[in-house]
Design a protein around this motif. Structure first.
Motif, PDB file in Angstrom:
ATOM      1  N   GLU A   1       0.830  -1.204   0.000  1.00  0.00           N
ATOM      2  CA  GLU A   1       0.000   0.000   0.000  1.00  0.00           C
ATOM      3  C   GLU A   1       0.865   1.256   0.000  1.00  0.00           C
ATOM      4  O   GLU A   1       0.572   2.237  -0.703  1.00  0.00           O
ATOM      5  CB  GLU A   1      -0.919  -0.014   1.228  1.00  0.00           C
ATOM      6  CG  GLU A   1      -1.968  -1.126   1.185  1.00  0.00           C
ATOM      7  CD  GLU A   1      -2.800  -1.170   2.451  1.00  0.00           C
ATOM      8  OE1 GLU A   1      -2.483  -0.380   3.381  1.00  0.00           O
ATOM      9  OE2 GLU A   1      -3.747  -1.973   2.528  1.00  0.00           O
ATOM     10  N   MET A   2       1.937   1.224   0.795  1.00  0.00           N
ATOM     11  CA  MET A   2       2.855   2.364   0.823  1.00  0.00           C
ATOM     12  C   MET A   2       3.511   2.572  -0.544  1.00  0.00           C
ATOM     13  O   MET A   2       3.698   3.702  -1.001  1.00  0.00           O
ATOM     14  CB  MET A   2       3.916   2.143   1.902  1.00  0.00           C
ATOM     15  CG  MET A   2       3.354   2.100   3.325  1.00  0.00           C
ATOM     16  SD  MET A   2       4.542   1.434   4.513  1.00  0.00           S
ATOM     17  CE  MET A   2       5.773   2.727   4.524  1.00  0.00           C
ATOM     18  N   SER A   3       3.847   1.443  -1.225  1.00  0.00           N
ATOM     19  CA  SER A   3       4.513   1.529  -2.539  1.00  0.00           C
ATOM     20  C   SER A   3       3.603   2.169  -3.576  1.00  0.00           C
ATOM     21  O   SER A   3       4.068   2.925  -4.443  1.00  0.00           O
ATOM     22  CB  SER A   3       4.937   0.134  -3.015  1.00  0.00           C
ATOM     23  OG  SER A   3       5.904  -0.413  -2.140  1.00  0.00           O
ATOM     24  N   LEU A   4       2.303   1.870  -3.476  1.00  0.00           N
ATOM     25  CA  LEU A   4       1.369   2.481  -4.419  1.00  0.00           C
ATOM     26  C   LEU A   4       1.386   3.996  -4.285  1.00  0.00           C
ATOM     27  O   LEU A   4       1.421   4.722  -5.275  1.00  0.00           O
ATOM     28  CB  LEU A   4      -0.049   1.943  -4.174  1.00  0.00           C
ATOM     29  CG  LEU A   4      -0.286   0.470  -4.539  1.00  0.00           C
ATOM     30  CD1 LEU A   4      -1.700   0.052  -4.138  1.00  0.00           C
ATOM     31  CD2 LEU A   4      -0.072   0.238  -6.021  1.00  0.00           C
ATOM     32  N   GLY A   5       1.379   4.464  -3.054  1.00  0.00           N
ATOM     33  CA  GLY A   5       1.425   5.896  -2.844  1.00  0.00           C
ATOM     34  C   GLY A   5       2.741   6.506  -3.271  1.00  0.00           C
ATOM     35  O   GLY A   5       2.782   7.560  -3.914  1.00  0.00           O
ATOM     36  N   ILE A   6       3.843   5.820  -2.933  1.00  0.00           N
ATOM     37  CA  ILE A   6       5.169   6.314  -3.311  1.00  0.00           C
ATOM     38  C   ILE A   6       5.334   6.337  -4.827  1.00  0.00           C
ATOM     39  O   ILE A   6       5.840   7.308  -5.402  1.00  0.00           O
ATOM     40  CB  ILE A   6       6.260   5.445  -2.649  1.00  0.00           C
ATOM     41  CG1 ILE A   6       6.252   5.665  -1.131  1.00  0.00           C
ATOM     42  CG2 ILE A   6       7.630   5.750  -3.238  1.00  0.00           C
ATOM     43  CD1 ILE A   6       7.170   4.727  -0.380  1.00  0.00           C
ATOM     44  N   ASN A   7       4.890   5.245  -5.483  1.00  0.00           N
ATOM     45  CA  ASN A   7       5.011   5.184  -6.943  1.00  0.00           C
ATOM     46  C   ASN A   7       4.194   6.277  -7.617  1.00  0.00           C
ATOM     47  O   ASN A   7       4.594   6.822  -8.649  1.00  0.00           O
ATOM     48  CB  ASN A   7       4.563   3.816  -7.449  1.00  0.00           C
ATOM     49  CG  ASN A   7       5.517   2.705  -7.036  1.00  0.00           C
ATOM     50  OD1 ASN A   7       6.669   2.968  -6.695  1.00  0.00           O
ATOM     51  ND2 ASN A   7       5.035   1.470  -7.050  1.00  0.00           N
ATOM     52  N   SER A   8       3.026   6.565  -7.030  1.00  0.00           N
ATOM     53  CA  SER A   8       2.204   7.628  -7.583  1.00  0.00           C
ATOM     54  C   SER A   8       2.930   8.968  -7.508  1.00  0.00           C
ATOM     55  O   SER A   8       2.940   9.742  -8.476  1.00  0.00           O
ATOM     56  CB  SER A   8       0.875   7.699  -6.837  1.00  0.00           C
ATOM     57  OG  SER A   8       0.081   8.762  -7.324  1.00  0.00           O
ATOM     58  N   ILE A   9       3.548   9.231  -6.341  1.00  0.00           N
ATOM     59  CA  ILE A   9       4.307  10.470  -6.182  1.00  0.00           C
ATOM     60  C   ILE A   9       5.500  10.491  -7.128  1.00  0.00           C
ATOM     61  O   ILE A   9       5.796  11.505  -7.772  1.00  0.00           O
ATOM     62  CB  ILE A   9       4.765  10.641  -4.719  1.00  0.00           C
ATOM     63  CG1 ILE A   9       3.552  10.752  -3.793  1.00  0.00           C
ATOM     64  CG2 ILE A   9       5.660  11.851  -4.580  1.00  0.00           C
ATOM     65  CD1 ILE A   9       2.675  11.950  -4.055  1.00  0.00           C
TER      66      ILE A   9
END
Length: 353
Positions: free
Chosen positions: A103-111
């Protein structure tokens, strides 16, 4: 509310491990095993010692089976703590952590993707500005945007390209500008050369666009010019020869036209010194000169035939006049088709001569 995870203490997992202790008199057992091996490995089994050897073998098999069972039991007991730990680790630690990391990676990848797009916009804007200054198409370096949008080429924490990156982009634009100027110069040189050679430039420009050097293109143009000049000279030579031939034909026709045409009496063969004859088309036949020699008289003899081709330089009126003279003098004539008379073509007897 967003949960604050900045003070989380979950940075590592400590695991205490104590190796299981197995107590057994290894030395005593090894001594007995060596003695048994020494005694029986080279001993020949006979009828006399069969029972003793058989009994010892049975004892050894039971010993091996007992030790094997014990080994398996020890393995199960020693693996149980590991199995318990592994089950706990998979269900209570690894799986939950991997889920939250995903879940954290999804947010980081989006940024990261957003930052990458911003960097691409910066690179695009810089290249387009430099292209405008250099007079190049703004999309000239479109294929290079991704290469220069890497985070390592930007200042830390800023959407600004590093100085070294900007200098590298300047060098790239300058090289493209020089190449374009050289291409324009080469193109103009081809146009100028084509004008000098009286050639169409388009096909030679395509050679340049396909990657041929200016030297190669100019050599092709020179070869084409030489071929064109050769064909021109050959055409001029043919035209000159044809003109000379026509002039010679006209000269000979004029000489024949100026020759004296003599008319003869069909009965006496005497020359008729009358006024010039006028043809159907108004062409005057000049009179025979006053000093014309007498026409010889012919003694009667056997008829004779000749195949002739007659050319009348004054055209059909002259031919008509000649025909009338033949008829007036009793000379018969026939038109030949494919070298034969009409009678021969329709089944008559061909001349064997």
């Amino acid at each position: 509310m967003t949960k604050d995870v900045t003070n989380s203490t979950l940075t590592e997992i400590k695991v205490d491990f104590k190796t299981a202790v197995i107590n057994i008199d290894r030395e005593a057992i090894e001594t007995q095993v060596e003695a048994a091996v020494e005694q029986y490995s080279k001993q020949e089994v006979t009828v006399e010692n069969y029972d003793a050897v058989y009994s010892e073998r049975t004892a050894y098999n039971k010993l091996i089976e007992g030790l094997e069972d014990k080994r398996k039991e020890l393995r199960r007991k020693s693996l149980k703590p590991y199995d318990d730990f592994n089950n706990w680790y998979e269900q209570k630690v690894k799986n939950p952590l991997e889920k939250v990391v995903e879940e954290m990676s999804l947010g980081i990848n989006s940024i990261n993707e957003h930052k990458k797009k911003l960097r691409l916009d910066v690179v695009r804007a810089v290249f387009e500005e430099k292209c405008m200054v250099a007079g190049l198409e703004k999309s000239t370096f479109e294929s290079k945007y991704a290469d220069y949008a890497k985070a390592t080429l930007f200042k830390n924490g800023k959407m600004e390209l590093k100085k070294a990156t900007l200098e590298e982009m300047d060098a790239l634009v300058l090289a493209e500008f020089d190449a374009l100027e050289q291409y324009k110069a080469n193109k103009q040189a081809i146009y100028d050369q084509a004008q000098d050679y009286d050639l169409l430039p388009d096909s030679y420009i395509r050679h340049l666009e396909d990657g041929k050097s200016l030297v190669d293109v100019l050599q092709i143009m020179k070869s084409d010019r030489d071929q064109k000049e050769l064909r021109k000279q050959q055409q001029e030579a043919r035209e000159k020869a044809e003109a000379e031939r026509q002039a010679e034909i006209e000269r000979m026709a004029q000489e024949e036209a100026n020759a004296t045409i003599k008319a003869y009496n069909a009965e006496t063969g005497e020359i008729i010194e009358n006024e010039p004859l006028e043809s159907d088309e108004g062409i005057n036949v000049p009179p025979a000169p006053q000093t014309s020699p007498e026409v010889p008289k012919f003694e009667p003899s056997e008829p004779v035939s000749y195949d002739l081709r007659l050319t009348f330089p004054l055209g059909n009126p002259q031919a008509k006049q000649f025909k009338e003279w033949l008829e007036a003098n009793g000379v018969t004539f026939e038109t030949l088709l494919q070298g034969k008379t009409m009678a021969e073509l329709t089944g008559g007897t061909a001349d064997v001569f």
